[in-house]
Design an enzyme around this catalytic site. Structure first.
Site, PDB file in Angstrom:
ATOM      1  N   LYS A   1      -3.043  20.513 -24.083  1.00 50.04           N
ATOM      2  CA  LYS A   1      -3.121  22.075 -24.146  1.00 50.04           C
ATOM      3  C   LYS A   1      -4.683  22.274 -23.253  1.00 50.04           C
ATOM      4  CE  LYS A   1      -1.756  20.558 -29.630  1.00 50.04           C
ATOM      5  NZ  LYS A   1      -1.996  20.791 -30.617  1.00 50.04           N
TER       6      LYS A   1
ATOM      7  N   GLN B   1      -7.616  19.700 -33.764  1.00 52.74           N
ATOM      8  CA  GLN B   1      -6.551  18.469 -33.959  1.00 52.74           C
ATOM      9  C   GLN B   1      -6.316  17.576 -34.189  1.00 52.74           C
ATOM     10  OE1 GLN B   1      -4.415  18.859 -31.804  1.00 52.74           O
ATOM     11  NE2 GLN B   1      -3.020  16.704 -32.173  1.00 52.74           N
TER      12      GLN B   1
ATOM     13  N   ASP C   1      -4.219  28.280 -35.508  1.00 52.09           N
ATOM     14  CA  ASP C   1      -3.024  27.404 -35.941  1.00 52.09           C
ATOM     15  C   ASP C   1      -1.657  27.901 -36.690  1.00 52.09           C
ATOM     16  OD1 ASP C   1      -2.286  24.437 -34.581  1.00 52.09           O
ATOM     17  OD2 ASP C   1      -4.298  23.234 -35.592  1.00 52.09           O
TER      18      ASP C   1
END
Ligand code: GUN
Length: 287
Positions: A53, A97, A120
């Site tokens: 990422k 994460q 997200d």
């Protein structure tokens, strides 16, 4: 033989488009987009995902400072980092994460992220917008699947989509996105009786169960589009999807490979979400 939906190639194209967009918008805004990627602990798979990422961000010109926290980090410490990032005008998106180490309160963390920085799409405010069919930030993997279908010329409206899996990260938002695009949607899961018969009804089959190579020929209607979201590492060290690829490819019309299908699209979509948040924060649009 089925058409291979090459997510890796499409993601590379998207990254080029994103890099051009960043150059254009940053000149007007006086700053690049910013994405804070937060990793807690040292889970090897998470370390790989996070590195991918961050690298993708750097490639397209997104400012992506590293936040690597030790596994003993407390919920309170993580919340205070999120508060700082929520206030930071150089940061448009915050990604924590998952999975978080045991002992950290995941719900408290995910709901602390400002909804307009929630790249997200896990915050209840964004999930509510998705349920209502209103614009908002949407989870990267399912949004990436829609982009892959659109860019591959696969129609969604009026089709029967069957989603196997009901997770917050993939199954649920996937079903809602397909519904919002006028598909008829069935959600299946581990308690669904006669799963193969259900799956065989699908024009678009999304496999997101996390059970390596469970989906075979008997789950697939001839000519269907098969999207394999599963990713696990087999005992031979190879990455495996939820679908038995060769078997499925012999009957279906189009299929995503693992690796190189949905995975790269997730990262490309994270950057799309970051750019959306940046446009929102700066008041800029491309048009
Ligand atoms: N872990 C696995 N998938 C994801 C994702 O899409 N976002 C975050 N934050 N963590 C993940």
């Amino acid at each position: 033989m089925a058409k291979i939906l090459d997510g890796k190639a499409l993601a590379a194209t998207l990254h080029e488009e994103q890099a051009r967009e960043v150059t254009k918008l940053a000149a007007k805004a006086g700053r690049p987009p910013g994405l804070a990627v937060v990793l807690v602990g040292a889970d090897p798979a998470s370390q790989t995902y996070v590195a991918n990422k961050r690298n993708a961000c750097k490639k397209v010109g997104i400012y992506a400072p590293d936040y690597n926290l030790k596994s003993e980090t407390t919920t309170g410490e993580l919340l205070s980092l999120i508060d700082t990032l929520n206030r930071d005008p150089a940061i448009d998106g915050i990604l924590v994460q998952l999975p978080l180490p045991a002992g950290i309160e995941k719900e408290a963390v995910l709901t602390r992220i400002a909804p307009d920085k929630d790249v997200d799409g896990f915050h209840p405010a964004n999930l509510g917008r998705l349920v209502a069919g209103e614009p908002g930030l949407v989870a990267c993997t399912p949004r990436g699947v829609i982009t892959l279908l659109d860019r591959s010329g696969i129609p969604i409206a009026g089709k029967h989509a069957v989603v196997i899996g009901r997770s917050l990260i993939v199954g649920r938002p996937m079903a809602l996105l397909l519904l919002n695009r006028d598909a008829t949607v069935t959600i299946c899961h581990s308690k669904t009786p006669n799963l193969p018969a259900m799956a065989r009804e699908a024009d678009i089959l999304v496999a997101a169960l996390g059970r390596p190579e469970m989906i075979g020929r008997d789950y697939i209607k001839p000519g269907a589009t098969v999207i394999d979201v599963g990713i696990s590492r087999g005992s031979d060290g190879k990455l495996k999807g939820d679908v038995r690829f060769e078997e499925a490819a012999a009957v279906c019309g189009a299929i995503t490979p693992v690796p190189g299908g949905v995975g790269p699209m997730t990262i490309a979509t994270l950057l799309d979400n970051t750019l959306d948040a940046y446009r929102h924060h700066t008041g800029l649009s491309t048009h």
